[in-house]
Design a protein around this motif. Structure first.
Motif, PDB file in Angstrom:
ATOM      1  N   TRP A 107      56.634 -44.301  32.740  1.00 55.31           N
ATOM      2  CA  TRP A 107      55.787 -44.965  31.763  1.00 55.31           C
ATOM      3  C   TRP A 107      56.334 -44.691  30.363  1.00 55.31           C
ATOM      4  CZ3 TRP A 107      51.146 -47.747  32.720  1.00 55.31           C
ATOM      5  CH2 TRP A 107      50.808 -47.845  34.082  1.00 55.31           C
ATOM      6  N   VAL A 108      56.274 -45.717  29.490  1.00 54.72           N
ATOM      7  CA  VAL A 108      56.825 -45.637  28.137  1.00 54.72           C
ATOM      8  C   VAL A 108      55.686 -45.699  27.128  1.00 54.72           C
ATOM      9  CG1 VAL A 108      58.351 -46.732  26.465  1.00 54.72           C
ATOM     10  CG2 VAL A 108      58.964 -46.738  28.902  1.00 54.72           C
ATOM     11  N   GLU A 109      55.733 -44.796  26.147  1.00 50.47           N
ATOM     12  CA  GLU A 109      54.676 -44.767  25.143  1.00 50.47           C
ATOM     13  C   GLU A 109      54.752 -46.005  24.256  1.00 50.47           C
ATOM     14  OE1 GLU A 109      52.798 -41.627  21.864  1.00 50.47           O
ATOM     15  OE2 GLU A 109      54.427 -41.005  23.214  1.00 50.47           O
ATOM     16  N   ILE A 110      53.590 -46.596  23.964  1.00 56.15           N
ATOM     17  CA  ILE A 110      53.504 -47.794  23.129  1.00 56.15           C
ATOM     18  C   ILE A 110      52.424 -47.586  22.067  1.00 56.15           C
ATOM     19  CG2 ILE A 110      54.291 -49.328  24.961  1.00 56.15           C
ATOM     20  CD1 ILE A 110      51.338 -50.123  25.407  1.00 56.15           C
ATOM     21  N   ASP A 111      52.253 -48.591  21.201  1.00 59.99           N
ATOM     22  CA  ASP A 111      51.215 -48.532  20.180  1.00 59.99           C
ATOM     23  C   ASP A 111      49.840 -48.702  20.807  1.00 59.99           C
ATOM     24  OD1 ASP A 111      53.113 -48.226  18.189  1.00 59.99           O
ATOM     25  OD2 ASP A 111      53.254 -50.407  17.818  1.00 59.99           O
ATOM     26  N   ARG A 112      48.823 -48.242  20.088  1.00 61.18           N
ATOM     27  CA  ARG A 112      47.437 -48.420  20.525  1.00 61.18           C
ATOM     28  C   ARG A 112      47.174 -49.907  20.776  1.00 61.18           C
ATOM     29  NH1 ARG A 112      42.158 -46.286  20.099  1.00 61.18           N
ATOM     30  NH2 ARG A 112      42.963 -44.240  19.441  1.00 61.18           N
ATOM     31  N   PHE A 113      46.493 -50.211  21.897  1.00 62.01           N
ATOM     32  CA  PHE A 113      46.211 -51.612  22.205  1.00 62.01           C
ATOM     33  C   PHE A 113      44.721 -51.911  22.344  1.00 62.01           C
ATOM     34  CE2 PHE A 113      47.298 -49.456  26.208  1.00 62.01           C
ATOM     35  CZ  PHE A 113      46.209 -49.756  27.011  1.00 62.01           C
ATOM     36  N   HIS A 114      43.860 -50.944  22.006  1.00 63.64           N
ATOM     37  CA  HIS A 114      42.418 -51.187  21.958  1.00 63.64           C
ATOM     38  C   HIS A 114      41.784 -50.133  21.053  1.00 63.64           C
ATOM     39  CE1 HIS A 114      41.811 -47.745  24.553  1.00 63.64           C
ATOM     40  NE2 HIS A 114      42.492 -48.299  25.533  1.00 63.64           N
ATOM     41  N   ASP A 115      40.466 -50.241  20.867  1.00 59.08           N
ATOM     42  CA  ASP A 115      39.800 -49.346  19.913  1.00 59.08           C
ATOM     43  C   ASP A 115      38.867 -48.347  20.580  1.00 59.08           C
ATOM     44  OD1 ASP A 115      37.887 -51.095  20.761  1.00 59.08           O
ATOM     45  OD2 ASP A 115      37.285 -51.781  18.759  1.00 59.08           O
ATOM     46  N   ASP A 116      39.091 -48.035  21.871  1.00 58.10           N
ATOM     47  CA  ASP A 116      38.289 -46.993  22.524  1.00 58.10           C
ATOM     48  C   ASP A 116      38.411 -45.688  21.748  1.00 58.10           C
ATOM     49  OD1 ASP A 116      37.776 -48.878  24.387  1.00 58.10           O
ATOM     50  OD2 ASP A 116      38.749 -47.878  26.067  1.00 58.10           O
ATOM     51  N   PRO A 117      37.326 -44.910  21.629  1.00 58.10           N
ATOM     52  CA  PRO A 117      37.357 -43.723  20.778  1.00 58.10           C
ATOM     53  C   PRO A 117      38.035 -42.492  21.380  1.00 58.10           C
ATOM     54  CG  PRO A 117      35.201 -43.958  21.784  1.00 58.10           C
ATOM     55  CD  PRO A 117      35.983 -45.181  22.161  1.00 58.10           C
ATOM     56  N   TYR A 118      38.247 -42.464  22.689  1.00 55.65           N
ATOM     57  CA  TYR A 118      38.689 -41.227  23.322  1.00 55.65           C
ATOM     58  C   TYR A 118      40.203 -41.031  23.415  1.00 55.65           C
ATOM     59  CZ  TYR A 118      33.782 -41.340  24.701  1.00 55.65           C
ATOM     60  OH  TYR A 118      32.420 -41.413  24.687  1.00 55.65           O
ATOM     61  N   PRO A 119      41.004 -42.045  23.710  1.00 53.85           N
ATOM     62  CA  PRO A 119      42.447 -41.810  23.885  1.00 53.85           C
ATOM     63  C   PRO A 119      43.205 -41.715  22.566  1.00 53.85           C
ATOM     64  CG  PRO A 119      41.954 -44.118  24.243  1.00 53.85           C
ATOM     65  CD  PRO A 119      40.633 -43.438  24.056  1.00 53.85           C
ATOM     66  N   ASP A 120      44.339 -41.006  22.613  1.00 58.35           N
ATOM     67  CA  ASP A 120      45.237 -40.973  21.462  1.00 58.35           C
ATOM     68  C   ASP A 120      46.687 -41.248  21.871  1.00 58.35           C
ATOM     69  OD1 ASP A 120      45.914 -38.623  22.742  1.00 58.35           O
ATOM     70  OD2 ASP A 120      45.207 -37.302  21.155  1.00 58.35           O
ATOM     71  N   LEU A 121      46.891 -41.529  23.172  1.00 61.06           N
ATOM     72  CA  LEU A 121      48.211 -41.895  23.669  1.00 61.06           C
ATOM     73  C   LEU A 121      48.083 -43.146  24.524  1.00 61.06           C
ATOM     74  CD1 LEU A 121      49.726 -38.441  24.766  1.00 61.06           C
ATOM     75  CD2 LEU A 121      50.382 -39.810  22.782  1.00 61.06           C
ATOM     76  N   PHE A 122      49.096 -44.023  24.426  1.00 58.19           N
ATOM     77  CA  PHE A 122      49.064 -45.300  25.133  1.00 58.19           C
ATOM     78  C   PHE A 122      50.422 -45.544  25.781  1.00 58.19           C
ATOM     79  CE2 PHE A 122      46.016 -45.166  21.810  1.00 58.19           C
ATOM     80  CZ  PHE A 122      44.885 -45.792  22.307  1.00 58.19           C
ATOM     81  N   PHE A 123      50.405 -46.018  27.027  1.00 60.26           N
ATOM     82  CA  PHE A 123      51.636 -46.180  27.790  1.00 60.26           C
ATOM     83  C   PHE A 123      51.703 -47.553  28.450  1.00 60.26           C
ATOM     84  CE2 PHE A 123      51.114 -41.611  27.566  1.00 60.26           C
ATOM     85  CZ  PHE A 123      52.412 -41.139  27.436  1.00 60.26           C
ATOM     86  N   GLU A 124      52.916 -47.932  28.812  1.00 57.68           N
ATOM     87  CA  GLU A 124      53.148 -49.201  29.489  1.00 57.68           C
ATOM     88  C   GLU A 124      54.240 -49.008  30.531  1.00 57.68           C
ATOM     89  OE1 GLU A 124      53.204 -53.255  27.407  1.00 57.68           O
ATOM     90  OE2 GLU A 124      55.358 -52.838  27.732  1.00 57.68           O
TER      91      GLU A 124
END
Length: 291
Positions: free
Chosen positions: A271-288
């Motif tokens: 999995w590769v880290e990407i930019d935030r793709f939603h506004d949920d309050p809990y996560p701070d890392l995003f992957f694709e």
């Protein structure tokens, strides 16, 4: 392997063998050894097909045949050809067998209660037992699609929320974390997979789709008793395979950096880290991941 650790495992095995009555000629003073009692119990639980009974108890054909003959001689069971498949046999409890099954159930409950009463923290003891149970039976864990509104799915979701509340030191609210329509987690849009051992839920993962080629991984959870056995990786592989079968080409997920085990797993699985793709309050890392 450390010899002291080997000795601890062997001591554990000896203690369990004595406690469960494996060495008793008359298990629970009912006139037959543990093996015969265990076969009777399995039949009473619904394992009537002889081949399924053998697989459930992991017995060789010869030993199971001898145990069945012994129970038949006591008029506790009857074994007959399977009316749906004459090549196989089914076995059922007689009236006397049902009575004996009920007696064993009562005595077993009493023995279990007595074991729990020996420790002043029964929950800790139960958690330790669960770890042993799952470790020994890891090859029997099954993965299956489940309705997101089913009892087992709801149990997993509640456990997932409680676990995140503890790990993130906050009150995790599922409704604020990418709440999904049920249809998004069932074919043809997505799926929800449960890992279980018998009736014990051990983990879950969802694929949240919208009909397009991009979907999200949601609600990845592993029960404490099943951690350290590679179950998270197996669930993720299962989710990816399910997504491919649904025509999904790209998966995304979010997580929190405090969940370092999950972060490490995702990176290790490509999995590769990407930019935030939603506004949920809990996560701070995003992957694709492209499938």
């Amino acid at each position: 392997m450390n010899q002291a650790n080997i000795s601890r495992v062997r001591n554990f095995g000896r203690s369990v063998a004595v406690e469960v009555g494996a060495l008793e000629d008359s298990f629970m003073d009912r006139g037959r050894p543990l093996g015969s009692a265990r076969v009777l119990n399995a039949i009473g639980l619904g394992y009537e097909n002889v081949s399924e009974l053998r697989a459930f108890l992991k017995l060789d054909t010869g030993l199971l045949s001898r145990l069945l003959r012994g129970l038949e001689a006591e008029d506790l069971i009857k074994t007959v050809p399977n009316p749906k498949d004459r090549r196989s046999r089914i076995t059922r409890l007689t009236a006397a067998g049902k009575d004996e099954f009920d007696i064993y159930e009562s005595l077993s409950d009493e023995r279990a209660a007595a074991i729990l009463s020996r420790h002043n923290n029964s929950q800790r003891l139960l958690e330790a037992m669960d770890v042993v149970t799952v470790t020994l039976a890891r090859n029997d864990i099954v993965f299956e699609d489940a309705d997101y509104t089913s009892d087992i799915a709801i149990y997993c979701m509640n456990a997932y929320a409680a676990d995140l509340s503890k790990r993130l030191n906050l009150e995790f609210d599922l409704k604020k974390s990418g709440a999904s329509d049920v249809s998004q987690l069932q074919p043809p849009l997505g799926t929800f997979v449960i890992a279980r051992l018998g009736d014990m839920p051990l983990g879950c993962v969802g694929v949240k789709g919208n009909g397009g080629t991009v979907a999200e991984i949601k609600r990845m959870w592993i029960a404490p008793a099943a951690r350290g056995l590679g179950l998270a990786r197996r669930l993720m592989v299962t989710a990816e395979d399910k997504a491919r079968a649904l025509g999904i080409e790209t998966l995304r997920l979010d997580t929190n950096s405090a969940l370092f085990e999950a972060v490490g797993l995702y990176r290790d699985m490509g999995w590769v880290e990407i930019d935030r793709f939603h506004d949920d309050p809990y996560p701070d890392l995003f992957f694709e991941k492209r499938l």
